[in-house]
Every structure is written in C-alpha cells, then in structure tokens.
Design a protein around this motif. Sequence first.
Motif, PDB file in Angstrom:
ATOM      1  N   PRO A   2      10.577  82.434  53.244  1.00 27.90           N
ATOM      2  CA  PRO A   2      10.479  81.130  52.565  1.00 27.90           C
ATOM      3  C   PRO A   2      11.415  80.115  53.209  1.00 27.90           C
ATOM      4  CG  PRO A   2      10.985  82.927  51.021  1.00 27.90           C
ATOM      5  CD  PRO A   2      11.190  83.453  52.399  1.00 27.90           C
TER       6      PRO A   2
ATOM      7  N   HIS B  11       8.822  73.797  52.151  1.00 28.11           N
ATOM      8  CA  HIS B  11       8.927  74.080  50.725  1.00 28.11           C
ATOM      9  C   HIS B  11       7.857  73.343  49.913  1.00 28.11           C
ATOM     10  CE1 HIS B  11      10.884  75.696  47.270  1.00 28.11           C
ATOM     11  NE2 HIS B  11      11.058  74.502  46.725  1.00 28.11           N
ATOM     12  N   THR B  14       4.535  74.965  50.395  1.00 32.98           N
ATOM     13  CA  THR B  14       4.435  76.239  49.678  1.00 32.98           C
ATOM     14  C   THR B  14       4.193  76.023  48.195  1.00 32.98           C
ATOM     15  OG1 THR B  14       6.041  77.109  51.256  1.00 32.98           O
ATOM     16  CG2 THR B  14       5.595  78.444  49.325  1.00 32.98           C
ATOM     17  N   ILE B  18       0.770  76.915  46.238  1.00 30.57           N
ATOM     18  CA  ILE B  18       0.615  78.008  45.271  1.00 30.57           C
ATOM     19  C   ILE B  18       0.151  77.473  43.919  1.00 30.57           C
ATOM     20  CG2 ILE B  18       2.965  78.169  44.296  1.00 30.57           C
ATOM     21  CD1 ILE B  18       0.932  81.166  45.541  1.00 30.57           C
ATOM     22  N   THR B 197      -0.726  85.707  58.524  1.00 32.86           N
ATOM     23  CA  THR B 197      -0.092  84.453  58.913  1.00 32.86           C
ATOM     24  C   THR B 197      -0.971  83.697  59.904  1.00 32.86           C
ATOM     25  OG1 THR B 197       1.874  85.807  58.801  1.00 32.86           O
ATOM     26  CG2 THR B 197       2.177  83.546  59.493  1.00 32.86           C
ATOM     27  N   GLY B 376      -3.075  82.367  52.303  1.00 36.88           N
ATOM     28  CA  GLY B 376      -1.861  81.668  51.886  1.00 36.88           C
ATOM     29  C   GLY B 376      -1.182  82.386  50.725  1.00 36.88           C
ATOM     30  N   MET B 377      -2.014  82.858  49.765  1.00 37.02           N
ATOM     31  CA  MET B 377      -1.445  83.595  48.635  1.00 37.02           C
ATOM     32  C   MET B 377      -0.767  84.882  49.120  1.00 37.02           C
ATOM     33  SD  MET B 377      -4.480  83.504  45.857  1.00 37.02           S
ATOM     34  CE  MET B 377      -5.571  82.123  45.640  1.00 37.02           C
ATOM     35  N   TRP B 380       2.559  84.119  50.687  1.00 39.22           N
ATOM     36  CA  TRP B 380       3.537  83.854  49.619  1.00 39.22           C
ATOM     37  C   TRP B 380       4.152  85.172  49.153  1.00 39.22           C
ATOM     38  CZ3 TRP B 380       5.593  80.130  46.178  1.00 39.22           C
ATOM     39  CH2 TRP B 380       6.078  80.629  44.976  1.00 39.22           C
ATOM     40  N   ARG B 384       8.086  87.025  50.451  1.00 39.97           N
ATOM     41  CA  ARG B 384       9.129  87.213  49.430  1.00 39.97           C
ATOM     42  C   ARG B 384       9.329  88.670  49.063  1.00 39.97           C
ATOM     43  NH1 ARG B 384       7.097  82.679  49.553  1.00 39.97           N
ATOM     44  NH2 ARG B 384       8.178  80.768  48.940  1.00 39.97           N
ATOM     45  N   ASN B 397       6.066  87.758  41.545  1.00 39.60           N
ATOM     46  CA  ASN B 397       5.214  87.361  42.668  1.00 39.60           C
ATOM     47  C   ASN B 397       4.002  88.284  42.799  1.00 39.60           C
ATOM     48  OD1 ASN B 397       6.781  85.206  43.395  1.00 39.60           O
ATOM     49  ND2 ASN B 397       8.075  86.419  44.784  1.00 39.60           N
ATOM     50  N   VAL B 401       0.108  86.976  42.360  1.00 37.24           N
ATOM     51  CA  VAL B 401      -0.865  87.059  43.442  1.00 37.24           C
ATOM     52  C   VAL B 401      -1.970  88.063  43.106  1.00 37.24           C
ATOM     53  CG1 VAL B 401      -1.167  87.623  45.883  1.00 37.24           C
ATOM     54  CG2 VAL B 401       0.784  86.259  45.150  1.00 37.24           C
TER      55      VAL B 401
END
Lengths: 93, 527
Positions: A2, B11, B14, B18, B197, B376-377, B380, B384, B397, B401
Amino acid sequence: MPANKKYLTKSPLQRWLKITAGFFGGYAVMISFSVFLSVFMDRQHVLATGMVLGYVLWAILLLLAFLAKSAWKIWLIYLSLTALFALPYLVGA
Amino acid sequence: MNNRNYNIYFHTHTISGIIVAMVLYVIFFAGSFSFFKNEISAWQQGESVDKHGSAGFPYAMVLDSLDRQYDLHGRELYLYLYPNSLNTYVYMGPSLDTLHNKQAGESTYFYYNLADKQGRSYSEAYDLGEFLYRLHFLAQLNYVPIPIGYPFGYVVAGLVSFLFLFALITGLLLHWDKIIANFYLFRPWAKLKTLWTDLHTVLGVIGFPYQFVYAVTGIILIVNTVYLAPIGELLYGGEEDKVYEDLGFEVATDAVFLDKPISEIPDIPYLVKQTEQRWGESPLKRVTVKHYGDEGMQVILQSDADTRRSFSGSGYVVYDARGEIVKEKSPLAGSSYMDVMKSLVYRLHYGDYGGLFLKIVYFTLGIMGCVVIASGMVIWLVARDKNSVPAHKRRFNYWLVNIFLGICLSMFPVTGFTFIVVKTSQAVNETFIYQTCFYSWLALSLYFIARRDISRTNREALLLGAVMALLVPVSNGLYSANWPWQTLAAGELDIFFLDLFWVAVAIIAFISYWKVKLHQLRAARSH
C-alpha cells in the motif's frame, strides 16, 4: 504494497476538510467557471462544453484538494475562485 | 515524480477504487451485455428484427385504431422509434377539445410490437434486454425507499461513475512514469501475484481511453442534472424548456390549439416516408403530433444522422396542418457544436455507429474492464496480506474481498442461467425476471461467500458460467425450435448472432478455466 503513510494526511479533520473542499468546493468552482465562460460565449456553447468537460474538471479539482498541503488553504482558494468567477455574472445581473 | 504526489495518487486511487469496485463491476458487466439489448430482445421473443423490421412502423394502422378507440381530435401524440428494435413506444395525451371529444380526459401509452402487431404495457413488454440495460445504471435500486429527491439507484450509479473517473485519473498519474513500459509488461507465466498486478496495470492502461470515455459519458447520461440544474437556473433563468431546446431534445414550435377542426388530416405516413427519403435514410427517432385534426396541428419529425454517412448530427422538420414545411434542419446538413458534443456522448457510449463488429470490440473492452476491477480487488487483498499488517485488519480485508468477488464473479453464471430460465418459461414479465436473476444471484453469492476460498470461487464461476453459456443456445433450440442453423437459414441474423455469441463466450470461459486450473496444479506441484 500500500501507499507510504508518511505522505498521507493524518489529521481526520484535515482529511475531512480536503474531501469536502474537493467535492463541494470543486463543484462550486466548476459551476462558477461555466457561468464565467458565459460572459464570452454563447450559453448553448457553454452548456455543450460544460456538460462534458465540467465533470472532468470537477474530478481534477477533487484530486488537487488532496494534493494541497493545507485543507484550510484549499478551501480558501476554491471559495475565492468561485467568488472571482461569479463576479461578472453578479455584476451583470 | 515527487514521492509525496506519487503516494497521494496511489492512496486516493486505492480508496476510491475499493469503494466503487463492486458496484462498478456490476455496471460494467451488465453494461457490456446491454450492447446487444436488441439482439437479446429478439432472441427472447424468438422474432427477428431482420425479418419484421424492414416493413417499418405501420403509422396509418396504429393511428386509425387509436382514432377509432379514443378519437384523436385535439390530442398530442408521441412515438419513440428505436432502431433495430421490434418495439415502438406510443403515447397519446388528453385532448384539448373538451367540448366535442367525449373521451378528452383519457390518455394511454404502450409499446407496439412489430412482430405480433400488439400493444403492450411497459411491464408486459419488459424483457431480458431491458433488464440488463436497466441493471447497468442500477434502476432496480430506485425501489429502495430513501427520499433524496432523485431516484436512489441513479444517484448511486452517478456517484460510482464520478469516483470511477477520479480513480482513472489518479491511476493514470500513478503509472505515468512507466506508461510505455507497461504496454509490454504482461507476464502471464510469472508468479500469481505479479499476474494480478500485471492484469490490472496492463489492461487498465490499454483500456484507459475506453474506460475514460465511459466514466465521463456515464455521468452525463445518468446524472447530468447535477450540471443542468444550476446552469439552467443561472444562465436560463430557470426556464427548463429553453435548456431542452438548446440541448436539441425538444424542437421549439409555436403550435397553438385553434379549436377549428380541419376537413383533411395530413397524410402522416406519407410525410414520414418523404422525410426519410430526403434525409438519406437517416432513421427517425421521434414523431410528435400536436393538436391532432385541428387547424393548429403540427407534425414534428426528429432524426439522428445515418451513422454510415455522418458520426454526428441531428435534424428535425415541422409540418403544419396542410402538410407544408414550417421549418427544417436536415441531419446531414452539417452539425452544430451541440450536435457534435451530444453525438460524442451518445454514440461513444452506446457503440452504435459501427455495426455488430464494433459492438463486439466494445463488449470485449467492457469485460476487460471487469477484469481490471476484479484484479484490483485481489491486489488490495494481496498487498495487505503480510505480517506487518495487524491480524484484525487482514481478517477484514479477506472478508471484504471474499464478499465482493463472490457477488461479482457469480454474475457470469447467473446471467447465463437467467437466459435459460427465461427461454424455458411461458409467461415472462418484469417480476419473473427480477426473481429469477436476483434470487439465483443471491444464492450463488452466499454459497461463494460461505466457502471462503477466492481462487475456488474464480474457478467454479468460470466453469459454471461456461456450462450455462453453452446451454443458452441449446435452450433456444429446444424450447423455441430456433437452432442456430435454422435461424441462419431463415436470415434471422440477430437471433443467430446471439447464440453464436454465447458459444464464443462458453469457449473462452472454458479455456480460461483450463488455464487457471493448470496454473493451480503447477503451483501445487512446485510446493
């Protein structure tokens, strides 16, 4: 990974002010800019331009609010811009 | 790029991403199918536009029957004609001649179907094409009783489109420095994480112009009142009619009801035919009749330019009670600035300016959008999923998701399933389609969510979707006796196309399933 938190806004108040400045302030700037354009342009042309590019401008203004160092400053800038763009209209009306 | 800006782009991209991801996936998925709205309608009814469409709308017959039933004298009529569709919307308003017209207060509207020559109410005419089309701007959410002064579903769709535009801009800036390199970055045989990615970045960068167009035009089509309301108030002094005239939706006319009947009504079918010929076959989109049968009667025809001849342009002609032209603007005689802007919005959003081939390209790009959102999900989650992140956050998370992907990925098999059920059932209306789609969607989502295994959700959704997709043309053959070879031989190309399209979808889904499965097996062996 992140985004690096070092560069993000930490204060909740500042963050909230930036979001509102970008969303509501940005909207006010965008609408007042359209009104400003009507001084030089036919209102139908303002309508045709604004209803397409206005939303892009608004999204960019939302981003600029996040890039600002201080939320107070960006609110002040957006309010001043709104007043400035609305001036010819207010004087004319 | 300076580090602070980079991290802010990162940020905001993101977070906005989401927030909108799940709803945006639904919008993209349903929207992609909406390119084939007319083909889906023809497929469901089993009646081809290629067969029934050429005759055109039977103006004389419909007007005569309305006149017999209601007495058209002094009334206003609207006809909305949809190109490549069997349905025409007909509206008949109350009459201004309250003295002679006994049924003056009555009004009616219906959808006239070219194939069976019947008028239907909206709910009766409702079909799967309409359902998917309306789902893509969340019209079904309008039933949620939250009074905010504008239909709730549209507000959500509008906000999601706006945040989508924001996420696109921040995403582009985020990848700006390596945008050229990103084109060549796809490494499908690398590690699973880089695969996600890369999918997100590469498809996002390639699809950027397309998605940008959809974000902007989507906002305009669903919540343009956000712009029009204040501008109408400030620049038009609140005169809404003037705004709509400037937008080119309404034609300014000076039609007044004179209360003097005319002996001979102008020949509307003839006026339509003559106009279409003069405008080089540009299809009419709207016919308006004001003060039918009165001295002050006017017939207004509106049309968009034939897209084979001009990308933009719209025209109108106003005829008076004697069939003489009051004023005219040909759709082919050059476009105004407003015409160009409007055509950009509508043509680019609907993808209706280049035939079926273009729609297939648009569909593919739309599904690529779904892949960008879903990957993208996953990013995320994966980004993390490491020891430095507190356990409760990681649990949240995964929970999030898991739910998002359960709902999103089940949409593919559920859509195929709804097609099949609609085909195998007798009486299909609005409620029936809602129940079939939403309950099966709920059930499958709950199953995927309860399993709590994202990669399994992905595989099962692909396999189940592929099987359903293959069964769609089979159901059409078994229940409507419309096997692809029959529809092809009969020249019913819209129905044939839709079946072929589902076969292609099935093949691609099977291949994707197989690839994912192989990947999983190989990964399991290397551990």
